[in-house]
Design an enzyme around this catalytic site. Structure first.
Site, short mmCIF file in Angstrom:
data_model
loop_
_atom_site.label_atom_id
_atom_site.label_comp_id
_atom_site.label_asym_id
_atom_site.label_seq_id
_atom_site.Cartn_x
_atom_site.Cartn_y
_atom_site.Cartn_z
N HIS A 37 0.94 -1.11 0.19
CA HIS A 37 -0.46 0.15 0.07
C HIS A 37 0.73 1.50 0.15
CE1 HIS A 37 -3.80 2.19 1.68
NE2 HIS A 37 -2.84 2.89 2.02
N ASP A 39 1.48 5.15 0.11
CA ASP A 39 0.82 6.44 0.81
C ASP A 39 1.05 7.35 0.19
OD1 ASP A 39 0.14 4.34 4.06
OD2 ASP A 39 -1.44 5.43 2.87
N MET A 41 1.45 11.13 -0.67
CA MET A 41 0.56 12.70 0.73
C MET A 41 1.29 13.71 0.05
SD MET A 41 0.76 11.32 3.73
CE MET A 41 -0.23 9.72 4.52
N GLY A 146 -2.89 11.06 6.64
CA GLY A 146 -1.50 11.47 6.78
C GLY A 146 -0.84 11.99 7.53
N PHE A 147 -1.52 10.91 8.52
CA PHE A 147 0.07 10.07 9.32
C PHE A 147 -0.09 8.28 10.07
CE2 PHE A 147 1.78 14.12 9.44
CZ PHE A 147 1.37 13.92 9.34
N GLY A 148 0.18 7.61 9.53
CA GLY A 148 0.45 6.41 10.31
C GLY A 148 1.13 6.27 11.79
N GLY A 149 0.01 5.01 12.37
CA GLY A 149 0.31 5.22 14.05
C GLY A 149 -1.05 5.26 14.53
N GLY A 180 -6.18 2.15 8.51
CA GLY A 180 -5.78 2.87 9.08
C GLY A 180 -6.16 2.51 10.79
N GLY A 181 -4.99 2.60 10.94
CA GLY A 181 -4.55 1.28 13.13
C GLY A 181 -5.49 -0.02 12.64
N GLY A 201 -0.06 -0.43 8.81
CA GLY A 201 1.44 -0.27 8.50
C GLY A 201 2.31 -0.88 10.17
C1 DX5 Z 1 -2.54 7.48 6.65
C2 DX5 Z 1 -2.87 5.73 5.61
C3 DX5 Z 1 -2.49 4.64 5.72
C4 DX5 Z 1 -2.01 4.25 7.09
C5 DX5 Z 1 -1.56 3.43 7.93
O1 DX5 Z 1 -3.05 8.58 6.45
O2 DX5 Z 1 -3.63 5.89 4.07
O3 DX5 Z 1 -2.01 3.95 4.93
O4 DX5 Z 1 -0.20 4.52 6.76
O5 DX5 Z 1 -1.00 2.83 8.60
P1 DX5 Z 1 -1.09 2.61 10.11
O6 DX5 Z 1 -2.35 1.46 10.00
O7 DX5 Z 1 0.47 2.58 10.62
O8 DX5 Z 1 -2.28 3.37 10.42
ZN ZN Z 2 -3.63 4.39 2.90
#
Ligand code: DX5
Ligand code: ZN
Length: 220
Positions: A37, A39, A41, A146-149, A180-181, A201
């Site tokens: 996947h 991402d 941005m 916008g962000f992982g985690g 996400g999450g 992720g």
């Molecule tokens: C967030 C991304 C997701 C995210 C997934 O904007 O679209 O793909 O990176 O990562 P986790 O699993 O860490 O939420």
């Molecule tokens: Zn994503």
């Protein structure tokens, strides 16, 4: 025994150490995950900048797996050619990022890849019902993009169920992905709600045994 639904698992490289991207891709490939996947941005649609189509092309070449481009960019139509050219197998753009989602989907028709839309947590499922005949996949965001985690948004389960019902009523073979999450604590509920694909992720790269983590998310 009731057969547990099976889902695909896609791993986001957003949170990995990009100086070791090749190693991360090998871990993903060895884990039994189905796809990578990406991402993407732009720092405008979301307050973060990640990477572009040239790195996406490198990942496609090196990963040995199908790659999905998740475009978190304003005016995503402007980026379609670059990411199709990068060799992605699927391209998803945000319905919130363009005033003309139908036209955007038309641009992707005939590109020979899976196409679809992504939907932020606050955007109602009803907003994509008009497109169900024009998409292969709807990506339901379970975090603000916008962000992982980040922490999983529990209201996503109801959105998965609502979208699955809408697709069934429309008689369309829609793929529902959640992003996400996603982790071991919510994957069974997401499968039961009708998700076809789970994107992970942070939880993947934190897993002591990535293959076991992927099997658990798959419901294997
Ligand atoms: C967030 C991304 C997701 C995210 C997934 O904007 O679209 O793909 O990176 O990562 P986790 O699993 O860490 O939420
Ligand atoms: Zn994503």
């Amino acid at each position: 025994m009731i057969e547990q639904p099976r889902v695909n698992v896609s791993i986001s490289v957003l949170g990995t150490d990009f100086t070791e991207l090749g190693y991360a891709l090998e871990r993903i490939r060895l884990s039994g995950a189905d796809s990578v996947h990406l991402d993407i941005m732009d720092g405008r649609f979301v307050p973060n900048i990640s990477f572009g189509s040239s790195i996406a092309s490198d990942i496609v070449r090196a990963s040995g797996l199908p790659c999905c481009a998740h475009l978190m960019v304003q005016h995503p139509e402007d980026a379609f050619d670059a990411f199709v050219g990068a060799g992605v197998a699927e391209l998803l753009f945000h319905v919130e990022a363009t005033r003309f989602p139908f036209r955007a989907l038309q641009l992707l028709k005939g590109a020979g890849i899976r196409r679809g839309v992504a939907v932020n947590p606050a955007t109602q499922v009803e907003s994509v019902v008009p497109f169900l005949d024009n998409v292969d996949t709807v990506l339901l965001m379970s975090v603000e993009p916008g962000f992982g985690g980040q922490s999983f948004f529990p209201g996503t389960l109801a959105k998965v169920r609502a979208l699955r019902s809408a697709a069934d009523r429309a008689g369309t073979p829609l793929r529902i992905a959640v992003d996400g999450g996603v982790d071991a604590s919510n994957s069974a509920a997401l499968r039961d709600a009708g998700a076809d694909e789970l994107v992970a992720g942070t939880a993947f790269f934190r897993a002591a045994d990535p293959a076991a983590f992927v099997r658990l998310l798959k419901g294997a």
